[in-house]
Scaffold this active site. Structure first.
Site, short mmCIF file in Angstrom:
data_model
loop_
_atom_site.label_atom_id
_atom_site.label_comp_id
_atom_site.label_asym_id
_atom_site.label_seq_id
_atom_site.Cartn_x
_atom_site.Cartn_y
_atom_site.Cartn_z
N SER A 142 -49.47 0.57 -6.01
CA SER A 142 -49.93 0.74 -4.63
C SER A 142 -50.54 2.12 -4.46
O SER A 142 -50.17 3.08 -5.15
CB SER A 142 -48.75 0.60 -3.67
OG SER A 142 -49.12 1.02 -2.38
N TYR A 155 -40.16 2.52 -0.76
CA TYR A 155 -41.18 1.61 -1.32
C TYR A 155 -42.13 2.37 -2.22
O TYR A 155 -42.44 1.94 -3.34
CB TYR A 155 -41.94 0.94 -0.18
CG TYR A 155 -43.16 0.17 -0.62
CD1 TYR A 155 -43.05 -1.12 -1.15
CD2 TYR A 155 -44.44 0.72 -0.51
CE1 TYR A 155 -44.19 -1.82 -1.56
CE2 TYR A 155 -45.57 0.03 -0.92
CZ TYR A 155 -45.44 -1.24 -1.44
OH TYR A 155 -46.55 -1.94 -1.85
N1 LIG Z 1 -50.51 -5.86 1.22
C1 LIG Z 1 -50.74 -4.61 0.90
O1 LIG Z 1 -51.32 -3.86 1.71
C2 LIG Z 1 -50.33 -4.06 -0.43
C3 LIG Z 1 -50.79 -2.79 -0.78
C4 LIG Z 1 -50.43 -2.27 -2.02
C5 LIG Z 1 -49.63 -3.00 -2.88
N2 LIG Z 1 -49.18 -4.23 -2.51
C6 LIG Z 1 -48.34 -4.95 -3.46
O2 LIG Z 1 -48.91 -6.22 -3.75
C7 LIG Z 1 -47.88 -7.14 -4.10
C8 LIG Z 1 -48.05 -8.40 -3.25
O3 LIG Z 1 -47.95 -8.03 -1.89
P1 LIG Z 1 -48.52 -8.92 -0.69
O4 LIG Z 1 -49.13 -8.01 0.27
O5 LIG Z 1 -49.26 -10.08 -1.22
O6 LIG Z 1 -47.11 -9.40 -0.07
P2 LIG Z 1 -46.69 -10.72 0.71
O7 LIG Z 1 -47.85 -11.40 1.31
O8 LIG Z 1 -45.57 -10.28 1.59
O9 LIG Z 1 -46.14 -11.66 -0.46
C9 LIG Z 1 -45.02 -11.25 -1.21
C10 LIG Z 1 -44.77 -12.22 -2.33
O10 LIG Z 1 -43.62 -11.73 -3.05
C11 LIG Z 1 -42.66 -12.77 -3.13
N3 LIG Z 1 -41.28 -12.28 -3.02
C12 LIG Z 1 -40.75 -11.56 -2.00
N4 LIG Z 1 -39.42 -11.39 -2.21
C13 LIG Z 1 -39.13 -12.02 -3.37
C14 LIG Z 1 -37.93 -12.21 -4.10
N5 LIG Z 1 -36.75 -11.75 -3.67
N6 LIG Z 1 -38.00 -12.91 -5.25
C15 LIG Z 1 -39.18 -13.41 -5.69
N7 LIG Z 1 -40.34 -13.27 -5.04
C16 LIG Z 1 -40.32 -12.58 -3.89
C17 LIG Z 1 -42.95 -13.69 -1.96
O11 LIG Z 1 -42.47 -14.99 -2.29
P3 LIG Z 1 -41.95 -16.07 -1.17
O12 LIG Z 1 -42.86 -15.98 0.00
O13 LIG Z 1 -42.05 -17.37 -1.90
O14 LIG Z 1 -40.52 -15.71 -0.86
C18 LIG Z 1 -44.46 -13.61 -1.83
O15 LIG Z 1 -45.08 -14.55 -2.67
C19 LIG Z 1 -46.56 -6.42 -3.88
O16 LIG Z 1 -46.09 -5.91 -5.11
C20 LIG Z 1 -46.95 -5.27 -2.95
O17 LIG Z 1 -46.07 -4.19 -3.05
C21 LIG Z 1 -49.52 -4.78 -1.31
#
Ligand SMILES: NC(=O)c1ccc[n+]([C@@H]2O[C@H](COP(=O)([O-])OP(=O)(O)OC[C@H]3O[C@@H](n4cnc5c(N)ncnc54)[C@H](OP(=O)(O)O)[C@@H]3O)[C@@H](O)[C@H]2O)c1
Length: 248
Positions: A142, A155
């Site tokens: 991130s 985080y």
């Molecule tokens: N969005 C941003 O702005 C951003 C920025 C930088 C980095 N990131 C990183 O990108 C990655 C994806 O983020 P996103 O924004 O796509 O998040 P998101 O829409 O909240 O999706 C999170 C995903 O992680 C899974 N997950 C959550 N808790 C879990 C657990 N206990 N066991 C297994 N799976 C779990 C969820 O599965 P279920 O829904 O099936 O539970 C979901 O598929 C993360 O590593 C995040 O830190 C995001």
């Protein structure tokens, strides 16, 4: 165009957001994709259905990666499906929690590290026997790992740990022909960054960014698919900042 024909891929957290976009991009590039979910079984099944309707191969696999044995159970299930060969591991599943330093609890801190760091570490460990010369591991870091962006201290530390793992895993696994990289997104419009739905949140995200638009999951999914493909064959130990020029 990114090509992953004939490759097998596991994408964790592929039920929604960035993981979903990565799974779809990999499938479009020709990979067979294992679409991992935790609570979002139905959403994962829709992703699988979309891939199959487009002529691809996919299967949903469930596991709660906050549990100590979650990665072990997931790896065992993956091995049942793909056998002795996994070409691509995208460890994307993650959670976030904003809290001032004073209000961060031990429970929140431990859960963040369990899902965001412990799970990718042990998933790599458990899948190593079926990773091989030419396999690619993509972790998800991130912008928060390198810059101060709001009250997400614990985080941010988990993502700093991911960057460290990229360096050490890439050094350790390079001699086996396994590449290890990370993509580091800035703010992306997903459930995790739902603050972008408010005017203030949108202004905050755009204010630190050069390209002046909010990122969509596909902006990151395509980079993940590229890193996973042989077109990135000479890239390892790197962190690709896919953030529209944030905090330049
Ligand atoms: N969005 C941003 O702005 C951003 C920025 C930088 C980095 N990131 C990183 O990108 C990655 C994806 O983020 P996103 O924004 O796509 O998040 P998101 O829409 O909240 O999706 C999170 C995903 O992680 C899974 N997950 C959550 N808790 C879990 C657990 N206990 N066991 C297994 N799976 C779990 C969820 O599965 P279920 O829904 O099936 O539970 C979901 O598929 C993360 O590593 C995040 O830190 C995001």
């Amino acid at each position: 165009m990114t090509k992953c024909n004939g490759k097998t891929a596991l994408v964790t957290g592929a039920s929604r957001g960035i993981g979903r976009a990565a799974a779809l991009a990999l499938a479009k590039a020709g990979a067979q994709v294992l679409v991992h979910y935790s609570s979002g079984k139905q959403e994962a099944e829709v992703v699988v259905e979309n891939i199959r309707l487009a002529g691809g191969r996919a299967e949903a696999v469930g596991a709660d990666l906050s549990l100590p044995d979650g990665p072990h159970k997931l790896a065992a299930r993956v091995r049942e499906i793909v056998g002795d060969r996994l070409d691509i591991l995208v460890a994307n599943a993650g959670i976030s929690r904003a809290a001032p330093i004073e209000e961060t609890t031990v429970e929140d801190f431990d859960r963040l590290f369990a899902v965001n760091v412990r799970a990718p570490f042990f998933l790599v460990q458990q899948l190593l026997p079926i990773l091989h010369e030419g396999s690619s591991i993509v972790l998800v870091s991130s912008l928060a790992a390198r810059a101060s962006v709001g009250t997400i201290y614990a985080y941010a530390a988990t993502k700093g740990a991911i960057d460290t793992l990229v360096t050490h895993f890439a050094a350790a696994l390079g001699p086996r022909g396994i590449r290890v990289n990370a993509v580091a997104p800035g703010v992306v419009q997903t459930d995790m960054s739902n603050f972008t739905k408010t005017d203030a949140g949108r202004d905050f995200a755009l204010g630190m960014q050069s390209l002046k638009r909010l990122a969509v999951p596909e902006d990151i999914g395509d980079v993940i698919a590229f890193l996973a493909s042989d077109q990135a064959r000479w890239i390892t130990g790197d962190i690709i900042h896919a953030d529209g020029g944030s905090k330049l």
